[in-house]
Design a protein around this motif. Structure first.
Motif, PDB file in Angstrom:
ATOM      1  N   ARG A   1      26.068  21.219  71.412  1.00  0.00           N
ATOM      2  CA  ARG A   1      27.026  20.117  71.371  1.00  0.00           C
ATOM      3  C   ARG A   1      26.481  18.917  70.603  1.00  0.00           C
ATOM      4  O   ARG A   1      27.146  18.370  69.715  1.00  0.00           O
ATOM      5  CB  ARG A   1      27.402  19.704  72.784  1.00  0.00           C
ATOM      6  N   ALA A   2      25.259  18.516  70.922  1.00  0.00           N
ATOM      7  CA  ALA A   2      24.685  17.336  70.250  1.00  0.00           C
ATOM      8  C   ALA A   2      24.592  17.585  68.749  1.00  0.00           C
ATOM      9  O   ALA A   2      24.840  16.684  67.937  1.00  0.00           O
ATOM     10  CB  ALA A   2      23.306  17.032  70.832  1.00  0.00           C
ATOM     11  N   ARG A   3      24.323  18.835  68.359  1.00  0.00           N
ATOM     12  CA  ARG A   3      24.217  19.160  66.939  1.00  0.00           C
ATOM     13  C   ARG A   3      25.572  18.988  66.248  1.00  0.00           C
ATOM     14  O   ARG A   3      25.660  18.404  65.157  1.00  0.00           O
ATOM     15  CB  ARG A   3      23.716  20.608  66.797  1.00  0.00           C
ATOM     16  N   PHE A   4      26.624  19.466  66.865  1.00  0.00           N
ATOM     17  CA  PHE A   4      27.939  19.354  66.224  1.00  0.00           C
ATOM     18  C   PHE A   4      28.517  17.949  66.343  1.00  0.00           C
ATOM     19  O   PHE A   4      29.324  17.522  65.529  1.00  0.00           O
ATOM     20  CB  PHE A   4      28.906  20.410  66.792  1.00  0.00           C
TER      21      PHE A   4
ATOM     22  N   GLN B   1      27.030  15.476  65.518  1.00  0.00           N
ATOM     23  CA  GLN B   1      26.526  14.742  64.338  1.00  0.00           C
ATOM     24  C   GLN B   1      27.366  15.034  63.088  1.00  0.00           C
ATOM     25  O   GLN B   1      27.215  14.373  62.063  1.00  0.00           O
ATOM     26  CB  GLN B   1      25.084  15.163  64.030  1.00  0.00           C
ATOM     27  N   GLU B   2      28.240  16.036  63.186  1.00  0.00           N
ATOM     28  CA  GLU B   2      28.967  16.468  61.988  1.00  0.00           C
ATOM     29  C   GLU B   2      30.239  15.649  61.767  1.00  0.00           C
ATOM     30  O   GLU B   2      30.731  15.013  62.699  1.00  0.00           O
ATOM     31  CB  GLU B   2      29.304  17.961  62.096  1.00  0.00           C
ATOM     32  N   PRO B   3      30.805  15.662  60.556  1.00  0.00           N
ATOM     33  CA  PRO B   3      32.071  14.939  60.325  1.00  0.00           C
ATOM     34  C   PRO B   3      33.203  15.560  61.140  1.00  0.00           C
ATOM     35  O   PRO B   3      33.079  16.699  61.603  1.00  0.00           O
ATOM     36  CB  PRO B   3      32.304  15.104  58.819  1.00  0.00           C
ATOM     37  N   PRO B   4      34.313  14.830  61.315  1.00  0.00           N
ATOM     38  CA  PRO B   4      35.417  15.274  62.187  1.00  0.00           C
ATOM     39  C   PRO B   4      35.864  16.707  61.944  1.00  0.00           C
ATOM     40  O   PRO B   4      36.062  17.457  62.900  1.00  0.00           O
ATOM     41  CB  PRO B   4      36.528  14.269  61.880  1.00  0.00           C
ATOM     42  N   LEU B   5      35.998  17.123  60.692  1.00  0.00           N
ATOM     43  CA  LEU B   5      36.503  18.481  60.408  1.00  0.00           C
ATOM     44  C   LEU B   5      35.708  19.509  61.192  1.00  0.00           C
ATOM     45  O   LEU B   5      36.262  20.385  61.854  1.00  0.00           O
ATOM     46  CB  LEU B   5      36.387  18.771  58.911  1.00  0.00           C
ATOM     47  N   ILE B   6      34.380  19.380  61.173  1.00  0.00           N
ATOM     48  CA  ILE B   6      33.512  20.381  61.806  1.00  0.00           C
ATOM     49  C   ILE B   6      33.419  20.121  63.318  1.00  0.00           C
ATOM     50  O   ILE B   6      33.514  21.030  64.135  1.00  0.00           O
ATOM     51  CB  ILE B   6      32.125  20.344  61.146  1.00  0.00           C
ATOM     52  N   ARG B   7      33.265  18.847  63.670  1.00  0.00           N
ATOM     53  CA  ARG B   7      33.084  18.509  65.091  1.00  0.00           C
ATOM     54  C   ARG B   7      34.310  18.909  65.914  1.00  0.00           C
ATOM     55  O   ARG B   7      34.209  19.497  66.980  1.00  0.00           O
ATOM     56  CB  ARG B   7      32.843  16.996  65.209  1.00  0.00           C
ATOM     57  N   ARG B   8      35.492  18.605  65.396  1.00  0.00           N
ATOM     58  CA  ARG B   8      36.710  18.901  66.156  1.00  0.00           C
ATOM     59  C   ARG B   8      36.968  20.400  66.197  1.00  0.00           C
ATOM     60  O   ARG B   8      37.518  20.912  67.161  1.00  0.00           O
ATOM     61  CB  ARG B   8      37.907  18.167  65.550  1.00  0.00           C
ATOM     62  N   ALA B   9      36.568  21.135  65.172  1.00  0.00           N
ATOM     63  CA  ALA B   9      36.707  22.598  65.221  1.00  0.00           C
ATOM     64  C   ALA B   9      35.824  23.151  66.332  1.00  0.00           C
ATOM     65  O   ALA B   9      36.218  24.039  67.093  1.00  0.00           O
ATOM     66  CB  ALA B   9      36.326  23.201  63.874  1.00  0.00           C
ATOM     67  N   PHE B  10      34.643  22.569  66.482  1.00  0.00           N
ATOM     68  CA  PHE B  10      33.719  22.987  67.548  1.00  0.00           C
ATOM     69  C   PHE B  10      34.361  22.767  68.916  1.00  0.00           C
ATOM     70  O   PHE B  10      34.401  23.668  69.758  1.00  0.00           O
ATOM     71  CB  PHE B  10      32.428  22.173  67.417  1.00  0.00           C
ATOM     72  N   TYR B  11      34.910  21.558  69.149  1.00  0.00           N
ATOM     73  CA  TYR B  11      35.537  21.279  70.452  1.00  0.00           C
ATOM     74  C   TYR B  11      36.771  22.148  70.664  1.00  0.00           C
ATOM     75  O   TYR B  11      37.033  22.621  71.772  1.00  0.00           O
ATOM     76  CB  TYR B  11      35.916  19.802  70.545  1.00  0.00           C
ATOM     77  N   ALA B  12      37.530  22.378  69.596  1.00  0.00           N
ATOM     78  CA  ALA B  12      38.731  23.219  69.733  1.00  0.00           C
ATOM     79  C   ALA B  12      38.335  24.633  70.159  1.00  0.00           C
ATOM     80  O   ALA B  12      38.930  25.209  71.085  1.00  0.00           O
ATOM     81  CB  ALA B  12      39.494  23.247  68.413  1.00  0.00           C
ATOM     82  N   LEU B  13      37.289  25.165  69.550  1.00  0.00           N
ATOM     83  CA  LEU B  13      36.846  26.529  69.920  1.00  0.00           C
ATOM     84  C   LEU B  13      36.326  26.541  71.357  1.00  0.00           C
ATOM     85  O   LEU B  13      36.514  27.507  72.090  1.00  0.00           O
ATOM     86  CB  LEU B  13      35.780  27.020  68.939  1.00  0.00           C
ATOM     87  N   GLY B  14      35.729  25.432  71.777  1.00  0.00           N
ATOM     88  CA  GLY B  14      35.271  25.326  73.177  1.00  0.00           C
ATOM     89  C   GLY B  14      36.436  25.505  74.137  1.00  0.00           C
ATOM     90  O   GLY B  14      36.326  26.143  75.187  1.00  0.00           O
ATOM     91  N   ASN B  15      37.620  24.959  73.745  1.00  0.00           N
ATOM     92  CA  ASN B  15      38.788  25.107  74.618  1.00  0.00           C
ATOM     93  C   ASN B  15      39.240  26.565  74.723  1.00  0.00           C
ATOM     94  O   ASN B  15      39.721  26.994  75.769  1.00  0.00           O
ATOM     95  CB  ASN B  15      39.943  24.245  74.104  1.00  0.00           C
ATOM     96  N   TYR B  16      39.061  27.334  73.636  1.00  0.00           N
ATOM     97  CA  TYR B  16      39.475  28.748  73.703  1.00  0.00           C
ATOM     98  C   TYR B  16      38.525  29.552  74.593  1.00  0.00           C
ATOM     99  O   TYR B  16      38.927  30.467  75.306  1.00  0.00           O
ATOM    100  CB  TYR B  16      39.552  29.341  72.295  1.00  0.00           C
ATOM    101  N   ILE B  17      37.250  29.171  74.600  1.00  0.00           N
ATOM    102  CA  ILE B  17      36.304  29.834  75.517  1.00  0.00           C
ATOM    103  C   ILE B  17      36.656  29.441  76.959  1.00  0.00           C
ATOM    104  O   ILE B  17      36.724  30.277  77.859  1.00  0.00           O
ATOM    105  CB  ILE B  17      34.856  29.418  75.186  1.00  0.00           C
ATOM    106  N   THR B  18      36.951  28.138  77.157  1.00  0.00           N
ATOM    107  CA  THR B  18      37.339  27.671  78.495  1.00  0.00           C
ATOM    108  C   THR B  18      38.596  28.393  78.960  1.00  0.00           C
ATOM    109  O   THR B  18      38.711  28.784  80.131  1.00  0.00           O
ATOM    110  CB  THR B  18      37.582  26.140  78.471  1.00  0.00           C
ATOM    111  N   ALA B  19      39.522  28.648  78.049  1.00  0.00           N
ATOM    112  CA  ALA B  19      40.771  29.348  78.417  1.00  0.00           C
ATOM    113  C   ALA B  19      40.458  30.748  78.937  1.00  0.00           C
ATOM    114  O   ALA B  19      41.040  31.204  79.931  1.00  0.00           O
ATOM    115  CB  ALA B  19      41.705  29.410  77.208  1.00  0.00           C
ATOM    116  N   GLU B  20      39.515  31.428  78.282  1.00  0.00           N
ATOM    117  CA  GLU B  20      39.094  32.763  78.759  1.00  0.00           C
ATOM    118  C   GLU B  20      38.518  32.641  80.167  1.00  0.00           C
ATOM    119  O   GLU B  20      38.841  33.424  81.075  1.00  0.00           O
ATOM    120  CB  GLU B  20      38.012  33.337  77.829  1.00  0.00           C
ATOM    121  N   ASN B  21      37.674  31.626  80.374  1.00  0.00           N
ATOM    122  CA  ASN B  21      37.066  31.432  81.708  1.00  0.00           C
ATOM    123  C   ASN B  21      38.137  31.125  82.758  1.00  0.00           C
ATOM    124  O   ASN B  21      38.095  31.612  83.888  1.00  0.00           O
ATOM    125  CB  ASN B  21      36.038  30.293  81.665  1.00  0.00           C
TER     126      ASN B  21
END
Ligand SMILES: Nc1nc2c(ncn2[C@H]2C[C@H](O)[C@@H](COP(=O)(O)OP(=O)(O)OP(=O)(O)O)O2)c(=O)[nH]1
Ligand SMILES: Nc1ncnc2c1ncn2[C@@H]1O[C@H](COP(=O)(O)OP(=O)(O)O)[C@@H](O)[C@H]1O
Length: 418
Positions: free
Chosen positions: A262-265, A267-287
């Protein structure tokens, strides 16, 4: 790349240019023929004879553009003469999504401006940048824009006349949010991380953790309740109390499996950072899906946080600058599991600050922004309430922790028949 560059330049005089002066956008366009209009507002503060320039990031690789744009301001300020002033700038074709390119407008430090010009020439030859210089040759209201390199293929300088332009109905940074600050499908977010593979090695580890595909449909046996709200509104306290009161599973978002990166992403610009958080939601949805077969599920932040913080960050100004209610920007992703109920905690600003001070843990950079940037906080709060999707209920988090708990338990019994 050459084809896209040619297309970009062939429509150049149809573009509108937006320069932010003191937080407010001003607009101009460029025309082949001289027209006797007043100079656009952006030149109001420019002394006659001063030189101005614009530096816009452009590359056919959007990850490269996003990362270069994130570093551009520091790179320019690190090498430009001290007197140069940078103003955020963008350029777009009216009503053409994905036409937005971003950068800075800068007023040279002095009429000579040769050090600035030399530096920008150096930048323009090495980096994915479109550089323009602005002159008012006759010291009158007429300014010209010269797109570098200085001449067309046949050697004649490509000089255009700068004219004021109307404000667009909706600033294109709004439409540009879609699938670059806010992601509306698993594939769109996944594609960004795949594009990052060669520059961010950690992207591969995140991609390995993703479900094979996104599956929105699900009839879980037990309700899924998401608790949302700004930092220090009481989400952690409430979600833990709900877990204990209902014998529920408690899921954090982003999911624990993403914590190492998380801390690594961040640091990234919005395009990359928000894609990271969005994918986190899909993993959370599976859980969620798995846990909801056994017991009620409580989730601390989910899609509302991802979208609201992305929208609040990407736009500037007061909440009135947000896309209107009902805009497609607020829609729920069609492939993301919808919870049974979303509770959004609201709290008086001073009480929130008091709780933030009392809270032991540190603040994320975004949490600090929330405090220093009143308008950012208002934009995030407003975006929370405009997001459409599952039933969303606002709860005043001002009363005591137990009173808030009792109120939310009543809500859950009412909405989720639990
Ligand atoms: N969880 C989550 N946080 C996001 C997202 N996008 C931006 N953020 C920002 C919002 C906050 O500044 C910060 C919150 O991170 P966490 O939720 O992990 O921390 P925590 O739950 O302790 O925040 P809190 O202060 O308790 O609301 O991350 C997102 O999609 N999910
Ligand atoms: N209803 C409440 N009344 C008073 N203090 C609260 C209440 N809920 C939480 N707090 C306190 O406020 C601080 C932030 O709460 P927390 O649950 O961490 O919020 P969040 O998870 O939204 O950041 C903590 O010190 C917590 O003990």
């Amino acid at each position: 790349m050459a084809r896209r560059a040619a297309s970009l330049l062939s429509h150049w005089s149809s573009r509108v240019f937006s320069v932010e002066l003191d937080g407010a956008p001003t607009y101009f366009a460029v025309r082949e023929k001289r027209r006797g209009e007043d100079a656009p507002r952006v030149f109001d503060a420019v002394r006659r004879g001063d030189r101005c320039f614009s530096v816009l990031v452009w590359s056919s690789d959007r990850v490269r553009s996003a990362r270069f744009h994130a570093q551009l301001k520091d790179r320019l300020l690190g090498r430009l003469p001290a007197g140069c002033r940078l103003s955020p700038m963008s350029s777009f074709l009216p009503n053409v999504r994905d036409s937005l390119i971003k950068g800075y407008f800068l007023k040279a430090d002095s009429p000579s401006s040769s050090p600035t010009e030399r530096l920008l020439r150096d930048f323009s030859q090495r980096d994915p940048l479109l550089v323009c210089s602005y002159l008012n040759p006759d010291n009158d209201q007429v300014w010209t824009q010269q797109l570098w390199p200085d001449a067309d293929r046949d050697g004649t300088p490509r000089v255009l006349y700068v004219v004021p332009s109307e404000a667009p109905q909706e600033h294109p940074s709004t439409l540009n949010l879609i699938n670059s600050d806010v992601f509306y499908s698993f594939e769109e977010a996944q594609a960004v991380l795949k594009q990052c593979g060669d520059i961010i090695p950690e992207a591969a580890s995140v991609l390995e953790l993703l479900p094979s595909r996104a599956e929105a449909r699900s009839e879980p046996d037990f309700p899924v309740i998401v608790v949302e709200g700004l930092d220090a509104t009481g989400k952690t306290t409430l979600t833990q109390a709900l877990r204990d009161a209902l014998g529920a599973a408690l899921l954090p978002s982003p999911p624990r499996c993403l914590s190492p990166w998380r801390a690594r992403f961040d640091q990234e610009p919005p395009l990359i950072r928000r894609a990271f958080y969005a994918l986190g939601n899909y993993i959370t949805a599976e859980n969620m899906r798995q846990e909801a077969t056994k017991a009620p599920v409580i989730v601390d932040r989910y899609w509302h946080s991802t979208a609201a913080y992305a929208i609040g960050t990407a736009l500037s100004g007061p909440p009135s600058s947000l896309p209107a209610e009902g805009s497609e920007v607020y829609r729920w992703p069609g492939d993301l599991l919808q919870p049974s109920l979303v509770v959004v905690l609201t709290l008086d600003g001073e009480e929130r600050k008091r709780r933030l001070r009392n809270r032991a843990q540190g603040e994320t950079e975004e949490e600090q922004q929330l405090d220093h940037n009143h308008l950012f906080r208002l934009r995030v709060e407003e975006a929370y309430h405009r997001i459409r999707g599952p039933a969303c209920v606002t709860v005043d988090a001002g009363p005591s922790a137990d009173q808030v708990l009792q109120q939310v338990l009543l809500l859950i019994r009412d909405k989720c028949q639990l």
